[in-house]
Motif scaffolding. Sequence first.
Motif, mmCIF file in Angstrom:
data_model
loop_
_atom_site.group_PDB
_atom_site.id
_atom_site.type_symbol
_atom_site.label_atom_id
_atom_site.label_comp_id
_atom_site.label_asym_id
_atom_site.label_seq_id
_atom_site.Cartn_x
_atom_site.Cartn_y
_atom_site.Cartn_z
ATOM 1 N N ARG A 196 0.868 -1.188 0.000
ATOM 2 C CA ARG A 196 0.000 0.000 0.000
ATOM 3 C C ARG A 196 0.892 1.221 0.000
ATOM 4 O O ARG A 196 1.976 1.220 0.598
ATOM 5 C CB ARG A 196 -0.907 0.020 1.232
ATOM 6 C CG ARG A 196 -2.065 -0.948 1.102
ATOM 7 C CD ARG A 196 -3.095 -0.746 2.190
ATOM 8 N NE ARG A 196 -3.905 0.437 1.958
ATOM 9 C CZ ARG A 196 -3.993 1.466 2.784
ATOM 10 N NH1 ARG A 196 -3.302 1.497 3.899
ATOM 11 N NH2 ARG A 196 -4.756 2.499 2.489
ATOM 12 N N ASN A 218 -7.741 -3.993 2.455
ATOM 13 C CA ASN A 218 -6.753 -3.104 3.078
ATOM 14 C C ASN A 218 -6.204 -3.752 4.334
ATOM 15 O O ASN A 218 -6.916 -3.917 5.323
ATOM 16 C CB ASN A 218 -7.429 -1.772 3.428
ATOM 17 C CG ASN A 218 -6.491 -0.840 4.173
ATOM 18 O OD1 ASN A 218 -5.346 -1.163 4.449
ATOM 19 N ND2 ASN A 218 -6.990 0.351 4.485
ATOM 20 N N TRP A 223 -1.921 -4.489 0.514
ATOM 21 C CA TRP A 223 -3.228 -4.947 0.026
ATOM 22 C C TRP A 223 -3.192 -6.468 -0.059
ATOM 23 O O TRP A 223 -2.233 -7.021 -0.619
ATOM 24 C CB TRP A 223 -3.510 -4.401 -1.377
ATOM 25 C CG TRP A 223 -3.701 -2.917 -1.441
ATOM 26 C CD1 TRP A 223 -2.831 -2.006 -1.944
ATOM 27 C CD2 TRP A 223 -4.862 -2.174 -1.033
ATOM 28 N NE1 TRP A 223 -3.359 -0.739 -1.857
ATOM 29 C CE2 TRP A 223 -4.611 -0.818 -1.297
ATOM 30 C CE3 TRP A 223 -6.083 -2.524 -0.454
ATOM 31 C CZ2 TRP A 223 -5.535 0.190 -1.011
ATOM 32 C CZ3 TRP A 223 -6.999 -1.533 -0.161
ATOM 33 C CH2 TRP A 223 -6.724 -0.200 -0.443
#
Length: 422
Positions: A196, A218, A223
């Motif tokens: 991320r 998330n 991710w």
Amino acid sequence: MTHEVRHATCCVIGCGPAGAILGLILAREGVDVLVLEKHGDFLRDFRGDTLHPSTMEIMDELGLAEGLLDLEHTKAPRIEARLPGRTVTVADLSHLKTRYPFITFMPQWDFLDYVTGEAKRYPNFRLEMNAEAKDLILEDGIVRGVRYETPEGPCEARALLTVAADGRSSPFREQAALKMVRTSPPIDVLWFRLSRQDGDPEDTFGYAGGGRFMVVINRGEYWQIAYVIRKGDYQKVREDGLEDFRRSVGETIPDLADRTWELQDWEAVKLLSVQADRLRRWHRPGLLCIGDAAHAMSPVGGVGINLAIADAVAAANALAGPLGEGRVHTRDLIAVQLRRELPTRAIQAFQTFAQRRVVSSSLGPDGAPSIPVPARMILSLRPVRDLAARIIAFGIWPEHVKRQEASERIGQTQVARKESVE
Ligand SMILES: Cc1cc2nc3c(=O)[nH]c(=O)nc-3n(C[C@H](O)[C@H](O)[C@H](O)COP(=O)(O)OP(=O)(O)OC[C@H]3O[C@@H](n4cnc5c(N)ncnc54)[C@H](O)[C@@H]3O)c2cc1C
């Protein structure tokens, strides 16, 4: 050959979510419980990491929700689907009347470390790691325990009740002649992670369109991505090559196209062969199956861990009393199945519908989710959407921890006996 014999009132095979929670609650109720886990730790990637409000409420009832939420986690109050040209909210949990109106994402190993750490506070809870159960001990048709292997050699656990919580490949169902009802889900899932970065969205969402279906979760630093394929297509995906796979991910999720290079080899991509089945009968004298061992769930909705924990709570509620009194009747085991079978079957039916109508129809050239127009109109109504959110959050029949901590009984708990036999 010399081997160790352990005695317990209840022996639980497998320390996944079902086994750990059952062990904890039984120990809390003063029952002498031995949990066997074949691995030396809980470090297994891409497992059920989604704690729904039903599970958080159970943790709250056990007085453990706060401690759990002190561990690193992320929260998803909403699940969205990004379809070509539009975004649809599949479920909004933020309106639900609960202290935990979100899905908590936490690595399963952190959850299990925490639960077993709490369980170890009770002297009548024993967890043996590196202990692989092998064969049920059957005497006159009654299960009296299980033989297991440890690095030190073979052992035997003898118990009034043995619970198989060893997951979806449990061999003890066959050993106990318990029959399965199998379904054939049309999908498999490839799991992988991408980093991320600053500016990325916060939400967890699904992508459907262009013949592909993915769920993007998330997880804070990264991710976690579920890439859905048709069952049996894994070899073809491998043959098409990693470059094609990376391109396909980047085309489907343009926001992440700049980092698909992070997938350097197929080791980074784990195949989950989607399986959905359930036992006709979850028990026989001396034995009960719970969690995935009783019913493997499709990953649709991320409910597997939550149903496994609900089974554990239902089993502990029904059995702690009889176990504490040193007797378990078949009717007690039947009560557990009666309580949990309907919610399990209802969720499996919903997953079958979602797999066929939404997920599977999105795959293949130019696929798009196919939901009939009337169904789409009904699904867009607010009360229906709220109902969907409630079902995702709490399932069909949420379980609650019944008893209070029986600390006075713990003192009287029989201390485990350990003896050697030839
Ligand atoms: C790749 C993958 C992704 C998933 N994603 C999700 C998700 O996002 N959300 C969700 O809710 N669910 C998900 N699931 C399903 C979820 O992980 C399971 O439903 C849940 O963990 C079931 O819990 P359980 O305790 O019944 O069994 P398991 O978690 O399978 O635990 C069984 C335990 O028993 C141990 N064991 C096995 N055999 C023996 C033996 N012979 N002796 C001793 N110990 C033994 C195992 O090592 C394991 O620790 C996923 C599953 C997989 C495989």
